[in-house]
Design an enzyme around this catalytic site. Sequence first.
Site, PDB file in Angstrom:
ATOM      1  N   THR A 246       0.842  -1.195   0.000  1.00  0.00           N
ATOM      2  CA  THR A 246       0.000   0.000   0.000  1.00  0.00           C
ATOM      3  C   THR A 246       0.879   1.247   0.000  1.00  0.00           C
ATOM      4  OG1 THR A 246      -1.857  -1.075   1.077  1.00  0.00           O
ATOM      5  CG2 THR A 246      -1.687   1.297   1.377  1.00  0.00           C
TER       6      THR A 246
ATOM      7  N   HIS B 176      -7.417 -10.816  -0.586  1.00  0.00           N
ATOM      8  CA  HIS B 176      -6.725 -10.459   0.651  1.00  0.00           C
ATOM      9  C   HIS B 176      -7.488 -11.052   1.832  1.00  0.00           C
ATOM     10  CE1 HIS B 176      -4.244  -8.496   3.460  1.00  0.00           C
ATOM     11  NE2 HIS B 176      -4.175  -7.294   2.950  1.00  0.00           N
TER      12      HIS B 176
ATOM     13  N   ASN C  89      -4.004 -10.177   7.589  1.00  0.00           N
ATOM     14  CA  ASN C  89      -3.684  -8.923   8.287  1.00  0.00           C
ATOM     15  C   ASN C  89      -4.846  -8.254   8.997  1.00  0.00           C
ATOM     16  OD1 ASN C  89      -1.165  -9.415   7.299  1.00  0.00           O
ATOM     17  ND2 ASN C  89      -1.161  -7.790   5.783  1.00  0.00           N
TER      18      ASN C  89
ATOM     19  N   TYR D  46      -7.997  -7.920   8.169  1.00  0.00           N
ATOM     20  CA  TYR D  46      -9.048  -7.274   7.376  1.00  0.00           C
ATOM     21  C   TYR D  46     -10.293  -8.175   7.338  1.00  0.00           C
ATOM     22  CZ  TYR D  46      -5.411  -3.919   6.273  1.00  0.00           C
ATOM     23  OH  TYR D  46      -4.426  -2.970   6.377  1.00  0.00           O
TER      24      TYR D  46
ATOM     25  N   ASN E 135      -3.393  -5.005  12.877  1.00  0.00           N
ATOM     26  CA  ASN E 135      -4.732  -4.407  12.941  1.00  0.00           C
ATOM     27  C   ASN E 135      -5.585  -4.996  14.070  1.00  0.00           C
ATOM     28  OD1 ASN E 135      -4.529  -2.511  10.719  1.00  0.00           O
ATOM     29  ND2 ASN E 135      -4.473  -4.311   9.379  1.00  0.00           N
TER      30      ASN E 135
END
Length: 365
Positions: A25, A174, A177, A179, A234
């Site tokens: 990112t 994805h 992480n 999400y 996260n």
Amino acid sequence: MPTLFDPVTFGDITAANRIAMAPLTRNRAGPGQVPSKLAVTYYAQRASAGLIVSEATQISAVGQGYLDTPGIYSADQKAGWRQVTDAVHALGGKIVLQLWHVGRISHVSLQPNGGAPVSSTGRRANTKTFTAAGFEEVSAPRGLRTEEIPGIVADYARAAGNAIEAGFDGVEVHGANGYLLDQFLRDSINDRSDEYGGSRENRMRFPLAVMRAVASAIGAGRTGLRISPVTPSNDAAQDSDAQGLFNAFVEELAPLKLAFIHVVEGATGGPRDIVPFDYDALRSRFKHGNEQGAWIVNNGYTRAMAIEAVASGRADLVAFGKPFISNPDLVHRLKIDAPLTALDPATLYGGGAAGYTDYPALGAA
């Protein structure tokens, strides 16, 4: 035995070498979350990677969690990405789009009409995101209603189709992480009482539906998945049985015959040994009949580690992240064992060409 620099075919994709560029990112998308002209240069500079996995790209406006990240749900976004894929292909490279829904890792200022982010839970994550005001605490989410979940699955499938129309060789979903998909998988986050929460089978239901829908939309041979079984990124606390959960998850995925699984070993961008985990046991469950499915490893790999991982058969490709930012010709440097240019952390997120397209290739300085 194969080497890191040999070609490899996985699913419908043939790569010139076994070095992948990990998704990174960079927060440089333009108005409308359209990839910028600079992105065309940036990815073309790195086209010698066997496989480029694009920066995480939201499947819908609701899927966005950070300022200036690109999407793949509008005509303008598809057109912007087409310029990137054309540039990479012109140089002989292969590129897949990483499909992203951040779930609760977002802020109301980034959501349509200032709405709450959506997740498997109504509990707020103890982390920050990048907004127009700088780094801010993420907003409290709302748990997705049961009847909303098929619509999110459809968003993933639609985004995958858009990626193929934009010229990508495939997609990487994805699932890592902390999400959205990870928020459903982990019992440390998922506190639902419907058919998408509770038991391991229920928590896998939504991520499996996403993978089946994407594979059905564009073909399993062009579909991959990224997972990070133990990363705390996260505010993703450890699942009560991460090994059991991800072993079962990969066993359920295996019959789909996906092109690849891309696994983050340990803490993303941090210690590889944060908690014990048997990645070889995980990989052994990803079989296409009697054959092993393609396995991409990632997180803190050095040249020596990468060479060993492929030569030993422990991995089919090795993904490098930050080294690709400051070394656009990383494949060449690894091949001749040349020194690597150091990264400037100040230019990682946002901005223009500085720290993005101005890192020189070897000898060009």
